[in-house]
Design an enzyme around this catalytic site. Structure first.
Site, PDB file in Angstrom:
ATOM      1  N   ARG A  92      13.093  -7.282  -9.815  1.00 32.89           N
ATOM      2  CA  ARG A  92      12.053  -6.364 -10.310  1.00 32.89           C
ATOM      3  C   ARG A  92      12.556  -4.923 -10.301  1.00 32.89           C
ATOM      4  O   ARG A  92      12.277  -4.139 -11.219  1.00 32.89           O
ATOM      5  CB  ARG A  92      10.784  -6.487  -9.467  1.00 32.89           C
ATOM      6  CG  ARG A  92       9.635  -5.626  -9.989  1.00 32.89           C
ATOM      7  CD  ARG A  92       8.371  -5.795  -9.188  1.00 32.89           C
ATOM      8  NE  ARG A  92       8.509  -5.326  -7.817  1.00 32.89           N
ATOM      9  CZ  ARG A  92       7.513  -5.343  -6.930  1.00 32.89           C
ATOM     10  NH1 ARG A  92       6.322  -5.828  -7.266  1.00 32.89           N
ATOM     11  NH2 ARG A  92       7.704  -4.898  -5.694  1.00 32.89           N
ATOM     12  N   LYS A 186       7.970   0.038 -11.185  1.00 32.50           N
ATOM     13  CA  LYS A 186       7.750   0.608  -9.853  1.00 32.50           C
ATOM     14  C   LYS A 186       8.530   1.920  -9.753  1.00 32.50           C
ATOM     15  O   LYS A 186       9.618   1.982  -9.175  1.00 32.50           O
ATOM     16  CB  LYS A 186       8.184  -0.386  -8.777  1.00 32.50           C
ATOM     17  CG  LYS A 186       7.550  -0.138  -7.417  1.00 32.50           C
ATOM     18  CD  LYS A 186       7.786  -1.327  -6.506  1.00 32.50           C
ATOM     19  CE  LYS A 186       7.227  -1.080  -5.103  1.00 32.50           C
ATOM     20  NZ  LYS A 186       5.761  -0.998  -5.088  1.00 32.50           N
ATOM     21  N   GLU A 219      -5.916  -3.009  -9.829  1.00 30.79           N
ATOM     22  CA  GLU A 219      -5.136  -3.170  -8.596  1.00 30.79           C
ATOM     23  C   GLU A 219      -5.524  -2.093  -7.608  1.00 30.79           C
ATOM     24  O   GLU A 219      -6.323  -1.198  -7.906  1.00 30.79           O
ATOM     25  CB  GLU A 219      -3.641  -3.066  -8.912  1.00 30.79           C
ATOM     26  CG  GLU A 219      -3.241  -1.739  -9.550  1.00 30.79           C
ATOM     27  CD  GLU A 219      -1.772  -1.674  -9.949  1.00 30.79           C
ATOM     28  OE1 GLU A 219      -0.985  -2.505  -9.474  1.00 30.79           O
ATOM     29  OE2 GLU A 219      -1.421  -0.777 -10.744  1.00 30.79           O
TER      30      GLU A 219
END
Length: 338
Positions: A92, A186, A219
């Protein structure tokens, strides 16, 4: 060490360090008062190695990640001397770097080796590691074109975490969430996340829940959110506009055990409107360092019966057991002392 005094500045004097030895002496004096070193090791590609001296755990001010937010990061848990889901997180990490147009100075295999060696050097057997890819130092311009090389940084965080047995309170955030492009990578631009948490803390809550522009549950500021419906369905919001949490994805795999036992009816990802979500029987945060954090109150209203649910506890046990004794492919032993 000299000092400067400016007219009208009163008695305040700014120290001027004329040598690195003077500066290090000052930094060591600062760290000498810390009872326990929270960061036992750091890696910097700028230095070219692992640093054990906390006074030297720094990055350049002209790093593009510092002054322009041009960088990405990820994390992994250290538990019982093993790194949990390191490869999943690294994959990721590199996807985020590609989206942010930050090239890694090393291939994945070398990044992995650096992180394992850094953890071994730290002697830390419980905590986490966090690591960053940056466009690198070079200047203070907007474009990274003047940065000669990208940079890789990592640090070990000594932290005695454990399963969360008690539930927390959350609120709906009024801080606008990131657009899908930035939410699904991210990156280090976490100001909306910071403000969202501060807003929650101002109201006596642990954290917050984001609702997207279409009115669907999104989220938390740095964790996914999951629900158990009144029909015993495990539901997580779709990952198309939010970060696909590594722990959340692992939860979706492990939860099939509860379906086989007849405790869960089904597992799904989907779009949930606020009314549906607030009618859930159970609610929880899902994230690497939690791994499950029960939510019992949302916007001053109880979730379900206002107590930590049995299925939330069962899911927490599944994830914790996976971290402690899961597949060897997910738990990398750290070679301490080698």
């Amino acid at each position: 060490m000299a000092s400067l005094e400016v007219e009208n500045g009163g008695d305040f004097k700014v120290p001027v360090f004329s040598s690195s030895s003077e500066l290090l002496e000052s930094l060591h004096e600062k760290w000498s008062s810390v009872k326990k070193q929270p960061y036992p090791a750091m890696y910097s590609s700028v230095y070219g190695g692992v640093i054990l001296d906390p006074a030297m755990m720094v990055i350049p001010m002209d790093d593009h990640m510092v002054h322009r937010g041009h960088g990405v990061f990820d994390t992994a848990i250290i538990l019982d001397g093993h790194l949990y889901e390191l490869d999943v997180h690294l994959d990721r990490f590199l996807r985020s770097a590609s989206k942010a147009r930050v090239a890694s100075p090393f291939p994945k295999s070398i990044l992995r080796s650096i992180l394992i060696q850094m953890t071994a050097a730290s002697k830390c057997e419980k905590g986490s590691i966090r690591y960053w890819l940056s466009a690198g130092p070079g200047n203070f311009l907007l474009s990274p074109a003047g940065c000669p090389a990208s940079a890789f940084y990592a640090i070990v965080i000594d932290d005695d975490f454990s399963q969360h047995k008690e539930g927390v309170k959350v609120v709906t955030s009024t801080i606008p969430m990131k657009s899908p492009l930035f939410a699904t990578m991210k990156n280090v631009n976490y100001l909306p996340n910071v403000l969202s948490v501060m807003e929650a803390e101002d109201q006596g809550a642990f954290s917050s829940i984001w609702i997207d522009e279409e009115g669907y549950i999104a989220e938390g500021p740095n964790m996914n959110v999951a629900f158990i419906s009144q029909d015993q369905e495990l539901i997580l919001p779709c990952f198309d506009k939010i970060l696909s949490g590594c722990t959340a994805l692992r939860l979706l795999q492990l939860a099939h055990k509860l379906v086989e036992q007849g405790r869960l009816k089904s597992i799904m990802t989907g779009n949930l409107i606020v009314e549906e979500a607030k009618n859930a029987a159970e609610m929880m945060y899902v994230g690497s360092t939690l791994p499950i954090l029960p939510i019992v109150t949302w916007d001053e209203q109880p979730v379900g019966d206002g107590k930590v649910g049995e299925l939330t506890k069962a899911l927490s046990d599944l994830l914790w057991d996976d971290m402690v004794a899961g597949p060897v492919t997910l738990r990398i032993p750290v070679p301490y002392g080698k």
